[in-house]
Motif scaffolding. Structure first.
Motif, PDB file in Angstrom:
ATOM      1  N   GLY A 116       0.806  -1.216   0.000  1.00 18.32           N
ATOM      2  CA  GLY A 116       0.000   0.000   0.000  1.00 18.32           C
ATOM      3  C   GLY A 116       0.838   1.264   0.000  1.00 18.32           C
ATOM      4  N   GLY A 117       2.011   1.238  -0.591  1.00 21.85           N
ATOM      5  CA  GLY A 117       2.874   2.404  -0.655  1.00 21.85           C
ATOM      6  C   GLY A 117       3.709   2.633   0.599  1.00 21.85           C
ATOM      7  N   ALA A 118       3.576   1.779   1.600  1.00 25.33           N
ATOM      8  CA  ALA A 118       4.355   1.919   2.844  1.00 25.33           C
ATOM      9  C   ALA A 118       5.410   0.820   2.921  1.00 25.33           C
ATOM     10  CB  ALA A 118       3.437   1.843   4.057  1.00 25.33           C
ATOM     11  N   ASN A 119       6.546   1.159   3.490  1.00 21.70           N
ATOM     12  CA  ASN A 119       7.609   0.175   3.709  1.00 21.70           C
ATOM     13  C   ASN A 119       7.353  -0.565   5.016  1.00 21.70           C
ATOM     14  OD1 ASN A 119       8.993   0.888   1.399  1.00 21.70           O
ATOM     15  ND2 ASN A 119      10.293   2.371   2.463  1.00 21.70           N
ATOM     16  N   TYR A 120       7.519  -1.864   4.983  1.00 19.59           N
ATOM     17  CA  TYR A 120       7.367  -2.706   6.167  1.00 19.59           C
ATOM     18  C   TYR A 120       8.653  -3.495   6.367  1.00 19.59           C
ATOM     19  CZ  TYR A 120       2.302  -1.966   6.440  1.00 19.59           C
ATOM     20  OH  TYR A 120       1.056  -1.419   6.577  1.00 19.59           O
ATOM     21  N   ALA A 121       9.022  -3.682   7.612  1.00 20.75           N
ATOM     22  CA  ALA A 121      10.136  -4.562   7.952  1.00 20.75           C
ATOM     23  C   ALA A 121       9.539  -5.867   8.445  1.00 20.75           C
ATOM     24  CB  ALA A 121      10.994  -3.941   9.047  1.00 20.75           C
ATOM     25  N   VAL A 132       6.235  -4.744  10.484  1.00 20.65           N
ATOM     26  CA  VAL A 132       6.357  -3.527  11.285  1.00 20.65           C
ATOM     27  C   VAL A 132       6.545  -2.345  10.346  1.00 20.65           C
ATOM     28  CG1 VAL A 132       7.709  -2.360  13.048  1.00 20.65           C
ATOM     29  CG2 VAL A 132       7.432  -4.815  13.160  1.00 20.65           C
ATOM     30  N   ARG A 133       5.833  -1.260  10.591  1.00 22.54           N
ATOM     31  CA  ARG A 133       5.976  -0.044   9.790  1.00 22.54           C
ATOM     32  C   ARG A 133       6.301   1.133  10.715  1.00 22.54           C
ATOM     33  NH1 ARG A 133       1.514   2.170  11.365  1.00 22.54           N
ATOM     34  NH2 ARG A 133      -0.466   1.122  11.382  1.00 22.54           N
ATOM     35  N   ALA A 134       6.675   2.247  10.139  1.00 21.59           N
ATOM     36  CA  ALA A 134       7.010   3.448  10.919  1.00 21.59           C
ATOM     37  C   ALA A 134       5.787   3.885  11.726  1.00 21.59           C
ATOM     38  CB  ALA A 134       7.460   4.566   9.993  1.00 21.59           C
ATOM     39  N   GLY A 135       6.016   4.278  12.956  1.00 19.22           N
ATOM     40  CA  GLY A 135       4.944   4.721  13.844  1.00 19.22           C
ATOM     41  C   GLY A 135       4.430   3.632  14.773  1.00 19.22           C
ATOM     42  N   GLN A 136       4.836   2.387  14.526  1.00 17.22           N
ATOM     43  CA  GLN A 136       4.380   1.283  15.362  1.00 17.22           C
ATOM     44  C   GLN A 136       5.225   1.189  16.634  1.00 17.22           C
ATOM     45  OE1 GLN A 136       3.865  -2.058  12.638  1.00 17.22           O
ATOM     46  NE2 GLN A 136       2.827  -3.150  14.279  1.00 17.22           N
ATOM     47  N   ARG A 137       4.628   0.707  17.711  1.00 23.85           N
ATOM     48  CA  ARG A 137       5.328   0.519  18.991  1.00 23.85           C
ATOM     49  C   ARG A 137       6.042  -0.825  18.980  1.00 23.85           C
ATOM     50  NH1 ARG A 137       5.093   5.210  22.138  1.00 23.85           N
ATOM     51  NH2 ARG A 137       3.189   6.266  21.550  1.00 23.85           N
ATOM     52  N   ILE A 138       7.242  -0.828  19.614  1.00 31.59           N
ATOM     53  CA  ILE A 138       8.060  -2.040  19.587  1.00 31.59           C
ATOM     54  C   ILE A 138       9.006  -2.049  20.779  1.00 31.59           C
ATOM     55  CG2 ILE A 138       9.768  -0.940  18.098  1.00 31.59           C
ATOM     56  CD1 ILE A 138      10.231  -3.604  16.747  1.00 31.59           C
ATOM     57  N   GLY A 139       9.281  -3.200  21.343  1.00 32.54           N
ATOM     58  CA  GLY A 139      10.241  -3.347  22.440  1.00 32.54           C
ATOM     59  C   GLY A 139       9.650  -2.992  23.792  1.00 32.54           C
ATOM     60  N   GLN A 140      10.372  -3.345  24.833  1.00 35.00           N
ATOM     61  CA  GLN A 140       9.879  -3.156  26.200  1.00 35.00           C
ATOM     62  C   GLN A 140      10.210  -1.789  26.784  1.00 35.00           C
ATOM     63  OE1 GLN A 140      11.647  -6.648  28.031  1.00 35.00           O
ATOM     64  NE2 GLN A 140       9.717  -7.753  27.823  1.00 35.00           N
ATOM     65  N   VAL A 145       8.931   2.854  16.122  1.00 36.08           N
ATOM     66  CA  VAL A 145       9.705   2.754  14.888  1.00 36.08           C
ATOM     67  C   VAL A 145       9.652   4.113  14.205  1.00 36.08           C
ATOM     68  CG1 VAL A 145       9.885   1.614  12.649  1.00 36.08           C
ATOM     69  CG2 VAL A 145       9.195   0.301  14.663  1.00 36.08           C
ATOM     70  N   THR A 146      10.825   4.696  13.946  1.00 41.49           N
ATOM     71  CA  THR A 146      10.881   6.019  13.318  1.00 41.49           C
ATOM     72  C   THR A 146      11.140   5.930  11.822  1.00 41.49           C
ATOM     73  OG1 THR A 146      13.224   6.222  13.878  1.00 41.49           O
ATOM     74  CG2 THR A 146      11.624   7.184  15.422  1.00 41.49           C
ATOM     75  N   ARG A 147      11.796   4.868  11.367  1.00 45.77           N
ATOM     76  CA  ARG A 147      12.084   4.727   9.940  1.00 45.77           C
ATOM     77  C   ARG A 147      12.290   3.264   9.609  1.00 45.77           C
ATOM     78  NH1 ARG A 147      15.685   3.812   6.531  1.00 45.77           N
ATOM     79  NH2 ARG A 147      17.836   4.288   6.799  1.00 45.77           N
ATOM     80  N   VAL A 148      11.726   2.840   8.480  1.00 47.32           N
ATOM     81  CA  VAL A 148      11.956   1.490   7.956  1.00 47.32           C
ATOM     82  C   VAL A 148      12.760   1.646   6.679  1.00 47.32           C
ATOM     83  CG1 VAL A 148      10.906  -0.600   7.020  1.00 47.32           C
ATOM     84  CG2 VAL A 148       9.837   0.567   8.946  1.00 47.32           C
ATOM     85  N   GLY A 149      13.973   1.140   6.676  1.00 51.01           N
ATOM     86  CA  GLY A 149      14.835   1.187   5.497  1.00 51.01           C
ATOM     87  C   GLY A 149      15.007  -0.200   4.922  1.00 51.01           C
ATOM     88  N   ASP A 150      15.741  -0.287   3.805  1.00 46.79           N
ATOM     89  CA  ASP A 150      15.971  -1.587   3.177  1.00 46.79           C
ATOM     90  C   ASP A 150      16.884  -2.480   4.013  1.00 46.79           C
ATOM     91  OD1 ASP A 150      14.383  -0.934   1.018  1.00 46.79           O
ATOM     92  OD2 ASP A 150      16.058  -0.124  -0.168  1.00 46.79           O
ATOM     93  N   ASP A 151      17.782  -1.865   4.795  1.00 54.88           N
ATOM     94  CA  ASP A 151      18.758  -2.661   5.538  1.00 54.88           C
ATOM     95  C   ASP A 151      18.634  -2.544   7.054  1.00 54.88           C
ATOM     96  OD1 ASP A 151      19.508  -0.039   5.606  1.00 54.88           O
ATOM     97  OD2 ASP A 151      21.635  -0.402   5.252  1.00 54.88           O
ATOM     98  N   ALA A 152      17.731  -1.666   7.560  1.00 60.16           N
ATOM     99  CA  ALA A 152      17.600  -1.503   9.014  1.00 60.16           C
ATOM    100  C   ALA A 152      16.329  -0.741   9.350  1.00 60.16           C
ATOM    101  CB  ALA A 152      18.809  -0.762   9.583  1.00 60.16           C
ATOM    102  N   ILE A 153      15.919  -0.855  10.606  1.00 60.84           N
ATOM    103  CA  ILE A 153      14.841   0.003  11.115  1.00 60.84           C
ATOM    104  C   ILE A 153      15.394   0.794  12.296  1.00 60.84           C
ATOM    105  CG2 ILE A 153      12.953  -1.498  10.363  1.00 60.84           C
ATOM    106  CD1 ILE A 153      12.630  -2.452  13.217  1.00 60.84           C
ATOM    107  N   ASN A 154      15.017   2.064  12.363  1.00 64.42           N
ATOM    108  CA  ASN A 154      15.438   2.940  13.460  1.00 64.42           C
ATOM    109  C   ASN A 154      14.313   3.005  14.484  1.00 64.42           C
ATOM    110  OD1 ASN A 154      17.748   3.391  12.027  1.00 64.42           O
ATOM    111  ND2 ASN A 154      17.109   5.382  11.259  1.00 64.42           N
ATOM    112  N   ILE A 155      14.704   2.976  15.752  1.00 64.72           N
ATOM    113  CA  ILE A 155      13.737   2.960  16.849  1.00 64.72           C
ATOM    114  C   ILE A 155      14.139   4.016  17.865  1.00 64.72           C
ATOM    115  CG2 ILE A 155      12.723   1.554  18.687  1.00 64.72           C
ATOM    116  CD1 ILE A 155      13.708  -0.896  16.938  1.00 64.72           C
ATOM    117  N   ARG A 156      13.165   4.789  18.320  1.00 63.61           N
ATOM    118  CA  ARG A 156      13.396   5.751  19.405  1.00 63.61           C
ATOM    119  C   ARG A 156      12.757   5.168  20.657  1.00 63.61           C
ATOM    120  NH1 ARG A 156      10.314   9.611  21.888  1.00 63.61           N
ATOM    121  NH2 ARG A 156       8.682   9.317  20.357  1.00 63.61           N
TER     122      ARG A 156
END
Length: 182
Positions: A116-121, A132-140, A145-156
């Motif tokens: 649907g035009g969105a990147n998912y990891a 998992v897509r950007a904006g989703q909650r993850i981890g304890q 998730v702030t960014r989903v790239g081809d080789d990594a996802i960034n998490i704040r």
């Protein structure tokens, strides 16, 4: 010793040395004189002040919180954190998402996809794979998730420091190839 007594003792010592050098036959007289000077000399020592009476503090209430209990400090920090206007403080009352139940170190990024035009990891936890897509909650640690790239996802993530303040930290999950896990 007072200055007068020191001068007197010094003069007597000098006289004793002179007399001792004059001859060895009158050694007994010199010793008698030295004994007389020792007997007559009285040191002046100020008396010590009386010690103060120690009055111990009696804790009357046995049910009260021990002032040295570390839990008391932790409780106070928790109360202060609840009322502080900290901009990093996460919403503790919102319902948690599924991937917030797993620590980040148990997750592996195994691929990416577009939908649907969105990147998912694609994340593998145990034997299950999740999207998992950007904006989703993850981890304890209240990660998002702030960014989903081809080789990594960034998490704040937002964690509490030792003082109870909420601070941000950045995490990253990188794509794992099959060669890395043989």
């Amino acid at each position: 010793m007072s200055g007068y007594m020191m001068k007197r003792a010094g003069a007597l010592a000098a006289a004793a040395l002179l007399l001792a050098g004059c001859g060895d036959s009158d050694v007994k007289e010199v010793r008698d004189w030295m004994d007389q000077v020792k007997h007559d000399t009285r040191p002046a020592v100020k008396p010590l002040a009386e010690p103060k009476d120690f009055i111990p503090f009696a804790y009357g209430d046995r049910e009260a919180v021990d002032p040295f209990n570390p839990n008391k400090l932790l409780n106070q920090l928790a109360k202060a954190a609840e009322t502080s206007p900290d901009p990093n403080k996460p919403d503790l009352k919102r319902p948690r998402e599924l991937l917030e139940n797993f620590p980040l170190d148990t997750m592996r990024m195994v691929g990416t996809m577009q939908k649907g035009g969105a990147n998912y990891a694609l994340l593998q936890v145990d034997r299950a794979v999740y999207q998992v897509r950007a904006g989703q909650r993850i981890g304890q640690n209240f990660g998002i998730v702030t960014r989903v790239g081809d080789d990594a996802i960034n998490i704040r993530e937002v964690v509490q420091d030792a003082a109870g303040e909420w601070v941000e930290r950045i995490a990253k999950l990188e794509l794992q190839s099959k060669e890395n896990h043989k």
